[in-house]
Design an enzyme around this catalytic site. Structure first.
Site, PDB file in Angstrom:
ATOM      1  NE  ARG A 225      -4.237  -1.400  -0.041  1.00  0.00           N
ATOM      2  CZ  ARG A 225      -4.369  -2.317  -1.012  1.00  0.00           C
ATOM      3  NH1 ARG A 225      -3.410  -2.463  -1.905  1.00  0.00           N
ATOM      4  NH2 ARG A 225      -5.440  -3.053  -1.103  1.00  0.00           N
TER       5      ARG A 225
ATOM      6  CD  GLU B 121      -2.639   3.429  -5.454  1.00  0.00           C
ATOM      7  OE1 GLU B 121      -3.674   2.816  -5.765  1.00  0.00           O
ATOM      8  OE2 GLU B 121      -1.630   2.864  -5.052  1.00  0.00           O
TER       9      GLU B 121
ATOM     10  CG  HIS C 243      -2.954  -0.505  -6.924  1.00  0.00           C
ATOM     11  ND1 HIS C 243      -3.412   0.165  -5.811  1.00  0.00           N
ATOM     12  CD2 HIS C 243      -2.948  -1.821  -6.600  1.00  0.00           C
ATOM     13  CE1 HIS C 243      -3.664  -0.719  -4.855  1.00  0.00           C
ATOM     14  NE2 HIS C 243      -3.402  -1.925  -5.309  1.00  0.00           N
TER      15      HIS C 243
HETATM   16  P1  NAD Z   1      -1.416 -10.722   4.822  1.00  0.00           P
HETATM   17  O1  NAD Z   1      -2.381 -10.196   5.804  1.00  0.00           O
HETATM   18  O2  NAD Z   1      -1.507 -12.153   4.410  1.00  0.00           O
HETATM   19  O3  NAD Z   1       0.081 -10.466   5.326  1.00  0.00           O
HETATM   20  C1  NAD Z   1       0.475  -9.257   5.886  1.00  0.00           C
HETATM   21  C2  NAD Z   1       1.590  -9.551   6.851  1.00  0.00           C
HETATM   22  O4  NAD Z   1       2.068  -8.309   7.346  1.00  0.00           O
HETATM   23  C3  NAD Z   1       1.149 -10.391   8.054  1.00  0.00           C
HETATM   24  O5  NAD Z   1       1.975 -11.528   8.197  1.00  0.00           O
HETATM   25  C4  NAD Z   1       1.316  -9.437   9.220  1.00  0.00           C
HETATM   26  O6  NAD Z   1       1.736 -10.111  10.402  1.00  0.00           O
HETATM   27  C5  NAD Z   1       2.382  -8.504   8.712  1.00  0.00           C
HETATM   28  N1  NAD Z   1       2.430  -7.239   9.426  1.00  0.00           N
HETATM   29  C6  NAD Z   1       1.417  -6.553  10.010  1.00  0.00           C
HETATM   30  N2  NAD Z   1       1.887  -5.443  10.596  1.00  0.00           N
HETATM   31  C7  NAD Z   1       3.209  -5.433  10.366  1.00  0.00           C
HETATM   32  C8  NAD Z   1       4.237  -4.528  10.739  1.00  0.00           C
HETATM   33  N3  NAD Z   1       3.988  -3.431  11.472  1.00  0.00           N
HETATM   34  N4  NAD Z   1       5.501  -4.808  10.343  1.00  0.00           N
HETATM   35  C9  NAD Z   1       5.767  -5.925   9.617  1.00  0.00           C
HETATM   36  N5  NAD Z   1       4.835  -6.827   9.262  1.00  0.00           N
HETATM   37  C10 NAD Z   1       3.570  -6.564   9.633  1.00  0.00           C
HETATM   38  O7  NAD Z   1      -1.545  -9.757   3.560  1.00  0.00           O
HETATM   39  P2  NAD Z   1      -1.194 -10.086   2.037  1.00  0.00           P
HETATM   40  O8  NAD Z   1      -2.384 -10.670   1.366  1.00  0.00           O
HETATM   41  O9  NAD Z   1       0.092 -10.787   1.974  1.00  0.00           O
HETATM   42  O10 NAD Z   1      -1.048  -8.602   1.438  1.00  0.00           O
HETATM   43  C11 NAD Z   1       0.102  -7.833   1.723  1.00  0.00           C
HETATM   44  C12 NAD Z   1      -0.087  -6.420   1.205  1.00  0.00           C
HETATM   45  O11 NAD Z   1      -0.261  -6.450  -0.230  1.00  0.00           O
HETATM   46  C13 NAD Z   1      -1.308  -5.692   1.756  1.00  0.00           C
HETATM   47  O12 NAD Z   1      -0.975  -4.337   1.980  1.00  0.00           O
HETATM   48  C14 NAD Z   1      -2.312  -5.750   0.619  1.00  0.00           C
HETATM   49  O13 NAD Z   1      -3.230  -4.693   0.673  1.00  0.00           O
HETATM   50  C15 NAD Z   1      -1.358  -5.612  -0.571  1.00  0.00           C
HETATM   51  N6  NAD Z   1      -1.911  -6.051  -1.838  1.00  0.00           N
HETATM   52  C16 NAD Z   1      -1.581  -5.322  -2.953  1.00  0.00           C
HETATM   53  C17 NAD Z   1      -2.055  -5.698  -4.180  1.00  0.00           C
HETATM   54  C18 NAD Z   1      -1.672  -4.919  -5.411  1.00  0.00           C
HETATM   55  O14 NAD Z   1      -2.451  -4.887  -6.351  1.00  0.00           O
HETATM   56  N7  NAD Z   1      -0.491  -4.329  -5.460  1.00  0.00           N
HETATM   57  C19 NAD Z   1      -2.910  -6.800  -4.315  1.00  0.00           C
HETATM   58  C20 NAD Z   1      -3.178  -7.562  -3.166  1.00  0.00           C
HETATM   59  C21 NAD Z   1      -2.680  -7.167  -1.936  1.00  0.00           C
END
Ligand code: NAD
Length: 331
Positions: free
Chosen positions: A234, A263, A282
């Site tokens: 994000r 965005e 994105h």
């Molecule tokens: P997820 O919830 O499976 O994993 C997120 C991880 O981040 C978890 O393991 C959590 O413990 C960890 N976390 C939380 N707070 C933290 C901190 N302060 N420091 C370090 N780690 C921390 O999520 P995901 O499905 O793997 O998605 C990850 C990111 O990717 C999210 O921000 C999601 O919105 C983004 N995303 C982006 C796109 C895109 O189009 N670019 C698409 C899907 C998801």
């Protein structure tokens, strides 16, 4: 009505649902609050992407609603607490696009390492600058993965296949939980410790009050000189002014950003002027496979809810639903 679709959503899975259920589609309904309210009052389920704002007020005025299908990730447009209070299951297949995002993160790393965008522009412009396109290998380099959830783990798998050394920072994941499959990974308890060991940093955390601007001046200073920064999570996790400074002063070797603080950004801005920065609109989840997987999962679960079965990819019930228990049996 069985299924209300309030945005421009089209997929074979929806067409199949329409053969069995009464589906009302209005791609512009999300823009018309009064129309949306009237339609929701009659709907048993609703399918949205991110434009329809399902506020507490609207959900409270939807007495027949059993389920909400969210195509994509991010739940900011759905008032989850009200949905839960009213027994409305929120369906969001969060894993459906994880592979696509992980592959994009690797793609950005390879593109930066081998200067692919620069080489492309220069060659199309008539150049043949092989020396200027000299890059580096991923093999033998280290990657810090910040956020070791669905996507972070997939990035680790792929980075491992490239022969990279992996360090992880995720305060909520314990190494013991991965003792066999992740034996060689170094889990750091401090972000700066992970950053200091890495040639590439890839961010995969959610945007929370703790992660907002966690990639700031201090974090970039902790990174190795010449390291590459990749963000497909994000935009808000990055202080873009601090990133710009780290790039302009050549402390960082480059950056690949799929997501931005605002965005779409109002102007391309100063990051767009740097050769060693790749900016994408994105598109992490924008693959045919991820879109198909998402639609298939949402449509499957809407059908299950309409038939009194529990949804599989739901997000607003903390306890797993035991087999055979419907989240809410239709009237
Ligand atoms: P997820 O919830 O499976 O994993 C997120 C991880 O981040 C978890 O393991 C959590 O413990 C960890 N976390 C939380 N707070 C933290 C901190 N302060 N420091 C370090 N780690 C921390 O999520 P995901 O499905 O793997 O998605 C990850 C990111 O990717 C999210 O921000 C999601 O919105 C983004 N995303 C982006 C796109 C895109 O189009 N670019 C698409 C899907 C998801």
């Amino acid at each position: 009505m069985d299924i209300l679709i309030t945005e421009d959503l089209q997929a074979p899975a929806i067409d199949r649902l329409a053969e069995r259920f009464q589906v009302v589609r209005d791609p512009a309904m999300w823009k018309d609050a009064a129309k949306l309210k009237a339609a929701l009052a009659e709907a048993r389920t609703v399918m949205v992407r991110n434009q329809t704002q399902l506020t507490a007020e609207l959900l409270a005025a939807a007495p027949k609603l059993l389920g909400i299908g969210r195509v994509g990730v991010g739940l900011d447009n759905i008032h989850l607490a009200t949905a839960s209070e009213r027994g409305v299951v929120v369906i969001a297949p969060l894993s459906a696009n994880a592979v696509s995002v992980a592959e994009l993160a690797l793609g950005l790393m390879l593109a930066l390492a081998r200067k692919i965008p620069l080489a492309d522009v220069s060659t199309k412009g008539g150049g043949w600058d092989r020396r200027g396109c000299t890059g580096i290998e991923l093999f033998g380099k280290s990657i810090a993965i910040c956020g070791f959830g669905r996507i972070g783990k997939m990035v680790a798998d792929r980075a491992r296949a490239f022969g990279m050394k992996i360090v992880v920072f995720d305060p909520f994941v314990k190494k013991e939980a991965h003792s066999t499959s992740w034996a060689e990974i170094d889990f750091c308890t401090k972000l700066e410790d992970a950053l200091a060991q890495a040639d590439f940093v890839s961010v995969h955390t959610p945007l929370t009050p703790e992660t907002k601007h966690c990639f700031n001046e201090r974090a970039f200073a902790a990174m190795r000189r010449g390291a590459f920064f990749i963000n497909t999570s994000r935009g808000g996790v990055v202080d873009e002014a601090a990133l710009l400074h780290a790039l302009k002063t050549h402390h960082l070797g480059g950056a690949g950003l799929d997501v931005r603080e605002v965005e779409p950004p109002p102007q391309p801005g100063p990051l767009a002027l740097l050769d060693n920065v790749i900016l994408l609109p994105h598109v992490g989840a924008f693959t045919h496979e991820a879109q198909t997987r998402t639609f298939e999962a949402v449509c499957r679960d809407l059908q299950r809810v309409l038939e009194g079965q529990p949804a599989i990819d739901f997000v607003n019930f903390p306890e797993p639903i035991s087999e055979g228990r419907a989240t809410r049996v239709p009237d």
